[in-house]
Design a protein around this motif. Structure first.
Motif, PDB file in Angstrom:
ATOM      1  N   ARG A   1       0.822  -1.212   0.000  1.00  0.00           N
ATOM      2  CA  ARG A   1       0.000   0.000   0.000  1.00  0.00           C
ATOM      3  C   ARG A   1       0.853   1.258   0.000  1.00  0.00           C
ATOM      4  NH1 ARG A   1      -5.038   0.166   4.007  1.00  0.00           N
ATOM      5  NH2 ARG A   1      -4.862   2.330   3.269  1.00  0.00           N
ATOM      6  N   ALA A   2       2.111   1.141   0.429  1.00  0.00           N
ATOM      7  CA  ALA A   2       3.008   2.298   0.425  1.00  0.00           C
ATOM      8  C   ALA A   2       3.420   2.702  -0.980  1.00  0.00           C
ATOM      9  CB  ALA A   2       4.254   1.992   1.266  1.00  0.00           C
ATOM     10  N   GLU A   3       3.243   1.807  -1.948  1.00  0.00           N
ATOM     11  CA  GLU A   3       3.698   2.080  -3.314  1.00  0.00           C
ATOM     12  C   GLU A   3       2.958   3.259  -3.938  1.00  0.00           C
ATOM     13  OE1 GLU A   3       6.154   0.603  -4.839  1.00  0.00           O
ATOM     14  OE2 GLU A   3       6.554  -1.012  -3.409  1.00  0.00           O
ATOM     15  N   GLU A   4       1.652   3.357  -3.699  1.00  0.00           N
ATOM     16  CA  GLU A   4       0.861   4.412  -4.347  1.00  0.00           C
ATOM     17  C   GLU A   4       1.293   5.814  -3.902  1.00  0.00           C
ATOM     18  OE1 GLU A   4      -3.772   5.966  -4.748  1.00  0.00           O
ATOM     19  OE2 GLU A   4      -3.351   3.965  -3.970  1.00  0.00           O
ATOM     20  N   PRO A   5       1.322   6.107  -2.585  1.00  0.00           N
ATOM     21  CA  PRO A   5       1.783   7.446  -2.202  1.00  0.00           C
ATOM     22  C   PRO A   5       3.242   7.692  -2.540  1.00  0.00           C
ATOM     23  CG  PRO A   5       1.450   6.074  -0.258  1.00  0.00           C
ATOM     24  CD  PRO A   5       0.876   5.340  -1.417  1.00  0.00           C
TER      25      PRO A   5
ATOM     26  N   GLY B   1       6.906  10.997  -6.221  1.00  0.00           N
ATOM     27  CA  GLY B   1       8.040  10.925  -7.121  1.00  0.00           C
ATOM     28  C   GLY B   1       9.215  10.102  -6.652  1.00  0.00           C
ATOM     29  N   LEU B   2       8.975   9.109  -5.797  1.00  0.00           N
ATOM     30  CA  LEU B   2      10.047   8.238  -5.337  1.00  0.00           C
ATOM     31  C   LEU B   2      10.084   6.966  -6.175  1.00  0.00           C
ATOM     32  CD1 LEU B   2       9.651   8.556  -1.457  1.00  0.00           C
ATOM     33  CD2 LEU B   2      11.454   9.560  -2.879  1.00  0.00           C
ATOM     34  N   THR B   3      11.259   6.629  -6.684  1.00  0.00           N
ATOM     35  CA  THR B   3      11.428   5.433  -7.500  1.00  0.00           C
ATOM     36  C   THR B   3      11.609   4.206  -6.604  1.00  0.00           C
ATOM     37  OG1 THR B   3      13.829   5.663  -7.571  1.00  0.00           O
ATOM     38  CG2 THR B   3      12.558   6.817  -9.271  1.00  0.00           C
ATOM     39  N   ALA B   4      11.490   3.027  -7.182  1.00  0.00           N
ATOM     40  CA  ALA B   4      11.678   1.785  -6.444  1.00  0.00           C
ATOM     41  C   ALA B   4      13.084   1.700  -5.860  1.00  0.00           C
ATOM     42  CB  ALA B   4      11.408   0.583  -7.361  1.00  0.00           C
ATOM     43  N   GLU B   5      14.056   2.217  -6.599  1.00  0.00           N
ATOM     44  CA  GLU B   5      15.432   2.176  -6.109  1.00  0.00           C
ATOM     45  C   GLU B   5      15.594   3.056  -4.871  1.00  0.00           C
ATOM     46  OE1 GLU B   5      19.459   3.405  -5.450  1.00  0.00           O
ATOM     47  OE2 GLU B   5      18.000   4.739  -6.392  1.00  0.00           O
ATOM     48  N   LEU B   6      14.975   4.229  -4.868  1.00  0.00           N
ATOM     49  CA  LEU B   6      15.057   5.118  -3.704  1.00  0.00           C
ATOM     50  C   LEU B   6      14.338   4.525  -2.497  1.00  0.00           C
ATOM     51  CD1 LEU B   6      14.536   8.637  -5.340  1.00  0.00           C
ATOM     52  CD2 LEU B   6      16.606   7.800  -4.197  1.00  0.00           C
ATOM     53  N   LEU B   7      13.253   3.792  -2.736  1.00  0.00           N
ATOM     54  CA  LEU B   7      12.488   3.235  -1.624  1.00  0.00           C
ATOM     55  C   LEU B   7      13.299   2.223  -0.818  1.00  0.00           C
ATOM     56  CD1 LEU B   7       8.950   2.738  -3.214  1.00  0.00           C
ATOM     57  CD2 LEU B   7       9.680   4.481  -1.575  1.00  0.00           C
ATOM     58  N   GLY B   8      14.307   1.641  -1.428  1.00  0.00           N
ATOM     59  CA  GLY B   8      15.148   0.691  -0.709  1.00  0.00           C
ATOM     60  C   GLY B   8      16.249   1.338   0.104  1.00  0.00           C
ATOM     61  N   ARG B   9      16.420   2.647  -0.018  1.00  0.00           N
ATOM     62  CA  ARG B   9      17.477   3.336   0.717  1.00  0.00           C
ATOM     63  C   ARG B   9      17.007   3.784   2.097  1.00  0.00           C
ATOM     64  NH1 ARG B   9      20.293   7.504  -3.632  1.00  0.00           N
ATOM     65  NH2 ARG B   9      20.577   6.006  -5.344  1.00  0.00           N
ATOM     66  N   ARG B  10      17.982   4.032   2.978  1.00  0.00           N
ATOM     67  CA  ARG B  10      17.698   4.572   4.299  1.00  0.00           C
ATOM     68  C   ARG B  10      17.910   6.084   4.295  1.00  0.00           C
ATOM     69  NH1 ARG B  10      19.062  -0.648   5.230  1.00  0.00           N
ATOM     70  NH2 ARG B  10      17.827  -1.710   6.832  1.00  0.00           N
ATOM     71  N   PRO B  11      17.406   6.775   5.315  1.00  0.00           N
ATOM     72  CA  PRO B  11      17.479   8.239   5.306  1.00  0.00           C
ATOM     73  C   PRO B  11      18.867   8.826   5.042  1.00  0.00           C
ATOM     74  CG  PRO B  11      15.960   7.548   7.003  1.00  0.00           C
ATOM     75  CD  PRO B  11      16.574   6.292   6.444  1.00  0.00           C
TER      76      PRO B  11
ATOM     77  N   GLY C   1      15.464  16.598   0.325  1.00  0.00           N
ATOM     78  CA  GLY C   1      14.259  16.663  -0.495  1.00  0.00           C
ATOM     79  C   GLY C   1      13.630  15.306  -0.724  1.00  0.00           C
ATOM     80  N   GLN C   2      14.459  14.294  -0.969  1.00  0.00           N
ATOM     81  CA  GLN C   2      13.937  12.941  -1.160  1.00  0.00           C
ATOM     82  C   GLN C   2      13.327  12.403   0.131  1.00  0.00           C
ATOM     83  OE1 GLN C   2      17.642  11.403  -2.577  1.00  0.00           O
ATOM     84  NE2 GLN C   2      17.038  11.504  -4.736  1.00  0.00           N
ATOM     85  N   LEU C   3      13.965  12.713   1.249  1.00  0.00           N
ATOM     86  CA  LEU C   3      13.432  12.246   2.528  1.00  0.00           C
ATOM     87  C   LEU C   3      12.119  12.947   2.860  1.00  0.00           C
ATOM     88  CD1 LEU C   3      13.763  10.454   4.975  1.00  0.00           C
ATOM     89  CD2 LEU C   3      15.242  12.202   6.004  1.00  0.00           C
ATOM     90  N   GLN C   4      12.027  14.242   2.538  1.00  0.00           N
ATOM     91  CA  GLN C   4      10.763  14.946   2.798  1.00  0.00           C
ATOM     92  C   GLN C   4       9.653  14.416   1.909  1.00  0.00           C
ATOM     93  OE1 GLN C   4       9.555  16.257   5.249  1.00  0.00           O
ATOM     94  NE2 GLN C   4       9.536  18.495   5.181  1.00  0.00           N
ATOM     95  N   ARG C   5       9.985  13.982   0.698  1.00  0.00           N
ATOM     96  CA  ARG C   5       8.982  13.331  -0.145  1.00  0.00           C
ATOM     97  C   ARG C   5       8.431  12.084   0.544  1.00  0.00           C
ATOM     98  NH1 ARG C   5       9.229  14.764  -5.860  1.00  0.00           N
ATOM     99  NH2 ARG C   5      10.850  16.338  -6.211  1.00  0.00           N
ATOM    100  N   ALA C   6       9.332  11.305   1.152  1.00  0.00           N
ATOM    101  CA  ALA C   6       8.905  10.099   1.867  1.00  0.00           C
ATOM    102  C   ALA C   6       8.040  10.461   3.067  1.00  0.00           C
ATOM    103  CB  ALA C   6      10.115   9.288   2.296  1.00  0.00           C
ATOM    104  N   CYS C   7       8.395  11.541   3.773  1.00  0.00           N
ATOM    105  CA  CYS C   7       7.605  11.958   4.939  1.00  0.00           C
ATOM    106  C   CYS C   7       6.213  12.412   4.528  1.00  0.00           C
ATOM    107  CB  CYS C   7       8.335  13.060   5.693  1.00  0.00           C
ATOM    108  SG  CYS C   7       9.815  12.498   6.569  1.00  0.00           S
TER     109      CYS C   7
END
Length: 223
Positions: free
Chosen positions: A122-126, A131-141, A147-153
């Motif tokens: 379910r996290a995939e949709e938001p 604008g987070l790619t699958a590769e970024l989703l596997g990274r830690r903060p 900017g990428q971390l705020q997108r995740a927040c």
């Protein structure tokens, strides 16, 4: 409606940070709260997000006031707690450094009883919406930019599909392009779900462009 009624709050009862603050947000409305640093607007935002108990006053959500026995933070009733999504100014202070971005976004789902696999799915949709790619989703903060971390927040704040959003200086640390992207995500979400928004900040140009109306701190709280 979301109502903050005569709120007094702080971290020392003898010297409250916020005195007699009142503010109303209608469903689907975007309200900007403009004020200088240190005036107390972030404390009021935490009260609105049910993260800080006021010393006095009432928080009324959808016609139901928070009662003295309702609790705050993680002790608030689930229906109330999940109705409000919040994004803070400094993503590194609000993100668990041990979690990947995917786990960070799914965290509210797991906290409300979803299985890990379901929560991650379910996290995939938001995540895609911000604008987070699958590769970024596997990274830690520590492996991504602010900017990428705020997108995740922001994705984390939206994952439970809240009816109300609190954005406390959400774009203060971001460049112009990331700011525009995240504001667009919030506006798309509001249009789709009819969510109300409290956007706290000190940039009057941004708030005036973003929000249906902007109020000054002096109009909200006592001096």
């Amino acid at each position: 409606m979301f109502e903050l009624c005569d709120i007094t709050a702080g971290y020392d009862r003898r010297r409250p940070v916020v005195r007699g603050a009142s503010l109303t947000i209608a469903p689907g409305e975007a309200v900007g709260l403009l004020g200088p640093s240190g005036c107390g607007k972030s404390t009021l935002a935490k009260v609105a997000a049910l993260l800080h108990r006021p010393d006095s006053g009432r928080v009324v959500m959808d016609g139901a006031p928070m009662g003295p026995g309702d609790g705050w933070r993680h002790r608030a009733p689930r229906a109330r707690r999940t109705a409000v999504g919040v994004v803070f100014q400094q993503p590194r202070l609000s993100a668990d450094p041990r979690l990947s971005l995917r786990e960070l976004i799914a965290e509210p789902l797991r906290a409300t009883g979803h299985r890990r696999s379901d929560a991650d799915a379910r996290a995939e949709e938001p995540a895609a919406a911000v604008g987070l790619t699958a590769e970024l989703l596997g990274r830690r903060p520590h492996e991504v930019s602010d900017g990428q971390l705020q997108r995740a927040c922001l994705a984390r704040a939206l994952v439970l599909r809240p009816r109300w959003l609190v954005c406390d200086e959400m774009t203060a640390m971001l460049d112009a392009s990331t700011t525009a992207a995240l504001v667009a995500v919030v506006e798309d979400y509001r249009r789709e779900h009819g969510a109300g928004l409290l956007a706290v900040g000190h940039d009057h140009v941004l708030l005036n462009r973003w929000c249906d109306r902007t109020v000054n701190w002096s109009e909200v709280a006592e001096d």
